[in-house]
Each structure stands twice: as C-alpha cells, then as structure tokens.
Scaffold this active site. Structure first.
Site, PDB file in Angstrom:
ATOM      1  N   ARG A  87     -21.855 -66.923  -8.900  1.00 50.65           N
ATOM      2  CA  ARG A  87     -23.163 -67.351  -9.405  1.00 50.65           C
ATOM      3  C   ARG A  87     -24.255 -67.429  -8.336  1.00 50.65           C
ATOM      4  NH1 ARG A  87     -24.423 -71.633 -11.794  1.00 50.65           N
ATOM      5  NH2 ARG A  87     -25.701 -70.457 -13.227  1.00 50.65           N
ATOM      6  N   GLU A 122     -17.925 -73.844 -15.298  1.00 52.26           N
ATOM      7  CA  GLU A 122     -18.704 -73.681 -14.062  1.00 52.26           C
ATOM      8  C   GLU A 122     -18.507 -74.856 -13.117  1.00 52.26           C
ATOM      9  OE1 GLU A 122     -22.811 -72.925 -14.943  1.00 52.26           O
ATOM     10  OE2 GLU A 122     -23.473 -73.798 -13.056  1.00 52.26           O
ATOM     11  N   ASN A 158     -35.025 -76.756  -4.414  1.00 53.68           N
ATOM     12  CA  ASN A 158     -35.348 -77.942  -5.216  1.00 53.68           C
ATOM     13  C   ASN A 158     -35.087 -79.245  -4.454  1.00 53.68           C
ATOM     14  OD1 ASN A 158     -36.076 -79.456  -7.421  1.00 53.68           O
ATOM     15  ND2 ASN A 158     -34.238 -79.001  -8.620  1.00 53.68           N
ATOM     16  N   ASP A 203     -20.758 -76.494 -17.773  1.00 54.47           N
ATOM     17  CA  ASP A 203     -20.927 -76.766 -16.340  1.00 54.47           C
ATOM     18  C   ASP A 203     -20.361 -78.149 -16.012  1.00 54.47           C
ATOM     19  OD1 ASP A 203     -21.806 -76.998 -13.737  1.00 54.47           O
ATOM     20  OD2 ASP A 203     -23.895 -76.469 -14.149  1.00 54.47           O
ATOM     21  N   GLU A 219     -23.682 -71.412  -7.304  1.00 57.05           N
ATOM     22  CA  GLU A 219     -25.137 -71.604  -7.317  1.00 57.05           C
ATOM     23  C   GLU A 219     -25.658 -72.253  -6.039  1.00 57.05           C
ATOM     24  OE1 GLU A 219     -25.546 -73.963 -10.916  1.00 57.05           O
ATOM     25  OE2 GLU A 219     -25.893 -75.765  -9.733  1.00 57.05           O
ATOM     26  N   TRP A 238     -23.321 -85.113  -7.622  1.00 57.86           N
ATOM     27  CA  TRP A 238     -24.198 -85.039  -8.795  1.00 57.86           C
ATOM     28  C   TRP A 238     -23.979 -83.733  -9.529  1.00 57.86           C
ATOM     29  CZ3 TRP A 238     -28.549 -81.743  -9.838  1.00 57.86           C
ATOM     30  CH2 TRP A 238     -29.068 -81.984 -11.139  1.00 57.86           C
ATOM     31  N   HIS A 293     -29.457 -73.074 -22.438  1.00 58.88           N
ATOM     32  CA  HIS A 293     -28.911 -74.421 -22.254  1.00 58.88           C
ATOM     33  C   HIS A 293     -29.064 -75.261 -23.505  1.00 58.88           C
ATOM     34  CE1 HIS A 293     -29.179 -74.966 -17.614  1.00 58.88           C
ATOM     35  NE2 HIS A 293     -28.742 -73.766 -17.933  1.00 58.88           N
ATOM     36  N   HIS A 344     -20.362 -79.276 -13.007  1.00 53.69           N
ATOM     37  CA  HIS A 344     -21.267 -79.713 -11.943  1.00 53.69           C
ATOM     38  C   HIS A 344     -20.555 -80.441 -10.798  1.00 53.69           C
ATOM     39  CE1 HIS A 344     -25.526 -80.456 -10.678  1.00 53.69           C
ATOM     40  NE2 HIS A 344     -25.650 -79.314 -11.305  1.00 53.69           N
ATOM     41  N   HIS A 373     -27.287 -67.925 -11.106  1.00 48.92           N
ATOM     42  CA  HIS A 373     -28.004 -69.160 -11.390  1.00 48.92           C
ATOM     43  C   HIS A 373     -29.441 -68.812 -11.809  1.00 48.92           C
ATOM     44  CE1 HIS A 373     -29.541 -73.110  -9.305  1.00 48.92           C
ATOM     45  NE2 HIS A 373     -29.258 -73.329 -10.563  1.00 48.92           N
ATOM     46  N   ARG A 405     -24.735 -72.349 -23.138  1.00 50.49           N
ATOM     47  CA  ARG A 405     -24.076 -73.403 -22.372  1.00 50.49           C
ATOM     48  C   ARG A 405     -24.234 -74.716 -23.134  1.00 50.49           C
ATOM     49  NH1 ARG A 405     -25.896 -76.022 -16.582  1.00 50.49           N
ATOM     50  NH2 ARG A 405     -26.954 -77.480 -17.957  1.00 50.49           N
ATOM     51  N   GLU A 414     -28.084 -66.690 -16.257  1.00 51.43           N
ATOM     52  CA  GLU A 414     -28.584 -67.963 -16.790  1.00 51.43           C
ATOM     53  C   GLU A 414     -30.095 -67.860 -17.028  1.00 51.43           C
ATOM     54  OE1 GLU A 414     -28.188 -71.230 -14.047  1.00 51.43           O
ATOM     55  OE2 GLU A 414     -28.422 -72.724 -15.629  1.00 51.43           O
ATOM     56  N   TYR A 451     -25.260 -85.240 -16.168  1.00 51.97           N
ATOM     57  CA  TYR A 451     -25.880 -83.958 -15.856  1.00 51.97           C
ATOM     58  C   TYR A 451     -26.053 -83.074 -17.100  1.00 51.97           C
ATOM     59  CZ  TYR A 451     -26.478 -79.175 -14.767  1.00 51.97           C
ATOM     60  OH  TYR A 451     -26.973 -77.906 -14.789  1.00 51.97           O
ATOM     61  N   ASP A 475     -35.738 -74.540 -11.646  1.00 51.42           N
ATOM     62  CA  ASP A 475     -36.225 -74.795 -10.290  1.00 51.42           C
ATOM     63  C   ASP A 475     -36.252 -73.511  -9.454  1.00 51.42           C
ATOM     64  OD1 ASP A 475     -33.344 -75.950 -10.781  1.00 51.42           O
ATOM     65  OD2 ASP A 475     -33.305 -75.259  -8.709  1.00 51.42           O
TER      66      ASP A 475
HETATM   67  O1  KDG Z   1     -31.651 -77.730  -8.556  1.00 48.92           O
HETATM   68  C1  KDG Z   1     -30.378 -77.904  -9.094  1.00 48.92           C
HETATM   69  C2  KDG Z   1     -30.248 -77.194 -10.411  1.00 48.92           C
HETATM   70  O2  KDG Z   1     -30.679 -75.883 -10.299  1.00 48.92           O
HETATM   71  C3  KDG Z   1     -28.836 -77.197 -10.902  1.00 48.92           C
HETATM   72  O3  KDG Z   1     -28.388 -78.499 -11.040  1.00 48.92           O
HETATM   73  C4  KDG Z   1     -28.755 -76.479 -12.225  1.00 48.92           C
HETATM   74  O4  KDG Z   1     -26.356 -76.565 -12.239  1.00 48.92           O
HETATM   75  C5  KDG Z   1     -27.386 -76.035 -12.596  1.00 48.92           C
HETATM   76  C6  KDG Z   1     -27.303 -74.872 -13.467  1.00 48.92           C
HETATM   77  O5  KDG Z   1     -26.182 -74.432 -13.699  1.00 48.92           O
HETATM   78  O6  KDG Z   1     -28.338 -74.400 -13.901  1.00 48.92           O
HETATM   79 MG    MG Z   2     -24.693 -75.236 -12.524  1.00 48.07          MG
END
Ligand code: KDG
Ligand code: MG
Length: 401
Positions: A282, A235, A36, A209, A261, A401, A121, A211, A311, A146, A338, A158, A315
């Site tokens: 993951r 996560e 991605n 998550d 991931e 991010w 999600h 992140h 994961h 989630r 997921e 996020y 994407d």
């Molecule tokens: O491309 C990045 C995403 O796949 C990611 O940010 C998604 O954190 C993610 C998740 O847990 O699905």
């Molecule tokens: Mg994630």
C-alpha cells in the site's frame, strides 16, 4: 530544460496540504509533499535544503535528481526526506509529460487497463449504521468498500466518520484521544462482517483496516475469524516495523493481507514481498519517494505476485491522487486504489481531470498529471496546525492509533 523557479505552497482548504511547484521553460509541474500532522517539517526540508539545489538543474533528468537528493543528503529514508523527494519526483514527471503534451500514464508504459478500481470508506456508529453506509456506497456504484464501525464499549475508534463522506482524522490544537480494547474488537468484528455478507451477498469486495492495533497472534485470530466472509483484504493487522512478524499471521490465515501506507522505501517491504507475507503493498506516491520509487516497489512486488493497493486518504492531496491514478493505470500488478473524496474546498483549490465512474477512476487525458493549483484561492486558506488522534487502552496505556 533548466529549472528556473521552485515554490513551496502551504495551504489549508478543509485540511492542510504542502505542494511543490517546479518551473522550467515556462512550464510547471506539481508534486504533493503533505505529511499529515507534520506538514511544516517537509515544507522546511524543501524550502531550506532542496529548493536551492534544484535551480539550474535539467528538469528532464528525473532519475538523476532523485538519486542526487537521496544519496546526496547522506541521511537516508524516513517520512520527511522521502516525502520531499517524492514531491520533486512527482513535479518533474508532471513537467516532463506536460512538455511532451501527453498524459503522464503514457510515459509510464501506457494503460494496462481501461480504468482503476477504487474502494470507498463506509463507516457507522454500530453494525446497522455501517450496513446503511455500505448500501450507500453500493448505490454510488462502488465495487469495493472498506467497512469500519464503532465498537461496543469503546467511546471512539479509528475510521468512523462524523457524518457525510469526508472522514477527517486531523484535529486542531491537540491530538484527540481514542480508546482501545483488543478484546472488544475481536469479539465484535466477525459479527460485523457476517451481517455485511448476509446483507450484500458474495460479490461486493469488502475491506477492513485494523490500523496497526493487533499483535501478530491476535491478527492471526482475527484473520481466521473473518475467513468465511472472504475479505478483499485485512489492512495493517500489526505494526510492520518488524516485517517477519507477518510470518506468524500468514501461517494461520488465508485472509489476504495489505500493508504499507506508512512505508517510505522499498527496504520497508523487501522481506514482506520476497517472502510473500502480504498480498497487497500500500505504499503511496507522496510518502514513498514519488512515482520513480513506487514503480521500483511495484516491479519487485510483481515478481512475487503481490499487487498494489495505494493509500489514498484525504490527507494526500489531489496532486497525489492524480499521480496515484497514472501509476495505477500503467503498472501491471495493480490491485485496487483507495479513494476518499476530498472536501469541496480542496477540490476547488486543486482542479483536476480525474474522475469517478461506476466504481472505477481514470486520471483523464490532460497533459501531465491533469491537476492544477489555484494559488490565489489557496492563499485564502492559511495553514492551521492539526494533529492526528492518539490511542490508549482502557487502562490508560498508550497504544498504536
Ligand atoms: O494520515 C493518516 C491517514 O492517512 C490514515 O490513518 C488513513 O489508515 C488510513 C487509510 O487506510 O486510509
Ligand atoms: Mg490504513
């Protein structure tokens, strides 16, 4: 079974995907190669460097081809290399299973379970919005959900979708900027899960998550503050380049931890697994070297009672989703998968046999992965460059991010 043709297909049905198609004996196999926001680098790695090496090789020698591409490049690991190798590996497994007329999971040892539990999600702009979103997933039959929410004081964060079920983080032209405050987040997050448990009771599996946004000690505090809401997992509590940083989190909380991931090889998680610093690994088929390598990671994890939780964001293409489901169905130490639903345009380009039923998924019984690509339709959706967001703290400092 000589490889006679290899094609790299780049398309953008609702979002960008890179797909590898390998042909041998008139049969073809597919592999996902999507990274991605950096898609064309993998497309070039494949087209310019890997495809010429594949022509004429015996498609049945999956492990040997994996080692040839990994060791033969000299430059090892990394997301571009490992996504390219993953695509070749996945396509070869698909091809082999098709040539033997069996669904792929049968070649991977057969089914270890009837179906694969998935998590969806749910997200909302605030707590009450998120409660509604979780309720929607419960109605759809999900057993694991989630939950992500907008955070008071932050303009965007996020995991909060823009309506509907398709959370789409990639943006055209330039990366959007999110804002971040760990203090705002840490005050808010226990309130969200307190409310969710009150509304939905103890049964539903709740995941969250972080992140990569916390330091280890912050993550430890968040984990501790969520203990009474017994999450299925927390996560990516902290960036995992420094695997030993999870030790600190682990010392302080019994909230289960998941990570991986963005990992590409077994070396990214060796310490995390061997020291039992995590509960779920993951790594995913497309970014961690394909089915062959993911099985090695799962086998290592099994020794340490770490389970898989691949994961599965949108994407990753339906080709990856299908591969993940064959892997999940067969591997003994599976935990959860997921599952974000793809947009209808994506599903139309990649018709697939996998299906969702009452919170579980199954890869279906078609030979191989059970997923195809409609190349004529794919050609109608050209690649359109897009970026993931970036993230800054309230004072403007660049953050994860
Ligand atoms: O491309 C990045 C995403 O796949 C990611 O940010 C998604 O954190 C993610 C998740 O847990 O699905
Ligand atoms: Mg994630």
């Amino acid at each position: 079974m000589k490889i006679t043709d290899v094609k790299v297909i780049v398309c953008g049905p609702a979002r960008n995907f890179v797909t590898l198609k390998i042909v041998a004996d008139g049969i073809y196999g597919l592999g996902d190669a999507t990274l991605n926001g950096r898609e064309l680098s993998v497309a070039s790695y494949l087209t310019d460097h890997v495809v010429p090496l594949l022509i004429g090789r015996d498609a049945r020698r999956i492990e040997d081809i994996w080692q040839y591409l990994y060791k033969g490049a000299y430059w090892r690991r990394g997301p571009v290399t490992m996504s390219a190798i993953a695509a070749v590996d996945t396509a070869l497994w698909d091809l082999k299973a098709k040539s033997l007329n069996v669904p792929l999971y049968q070649l991977l040892g057969g089914a270890s379970r009837d179906a694969v539990m998935v998590y969806g999600h749910a997200s909302g702009a605030d707590v009450e919005d998120t409660v509604k979103a979780v309720a929607h997933y419960v109605e759809l039959g999900y057993k694991a959900i989630r939950a992500q929410s907008g955070i008071p004081g932050l303009t965007s964060t996020y995991g909060v979708g823009r309506g509907g079920m398709f959370y789409e983080p990639a943006e055209k032209k330039a990366p959007p900027e999110n804002s971040w405050s760990t203090e705002h987040y840490m005050t808010f997050i226990p309130k969200l899960f307190e409310r969710l448990r009150k509304e939905f009771g103890p049964e539903v599996h709740l995941l969250h998550d972080a992140h990569h946004r916390l330091t280890p000690i912050e993550a430890a505090r968040v984990g501790k503050s969520l203990e009474s809401y017994h999450l299925f997992w927390l996560e990516d509590p902290t960036p995992a380049e420094l695997q030993e940083s999870f030790r600190l989190i682990r010392q302080h909380t019994t909230t289960p931890l998941a990570v991986g991931e963005i990992f590409n090889t077994i070396f990214d998680c060796q310490q995390l697994i061997e020291e039992q610093l995590i509960d779920y690994i993951r790594t995913t088929v497309v970014h961690a070297g394909g089915i062959s390598h993911l099985r090695k990671i799962a086998n290592l994890a099994e020794m340490y009672q770490v389970r898989t939780g691949s994961h599965g964001a949108t994407d990753l293409s339906p080709v990856c989703m299908a591969a993940a489901l064959h892997f999940d169905l067969s591997v003994h130490n599976f935990g959860v998968q997921e599952y974000m639903r793809h947009a209808p345009e994506t599903d139309a380009v990649f018709p697939h046999a996998y299906y969702f039923e009452n919170g579980f998924m199954h890869p279906g019984e078609k030979p191989g992965l059970g997923v195809d690509i409609d190349e004529a339709l794919a050609a109608k959706y050209p690649y359109d460059r897009a970026y993931l967001p970036v993230n800054r703290k309230l004072d403007g400092t660049m953050h994860n991010w």
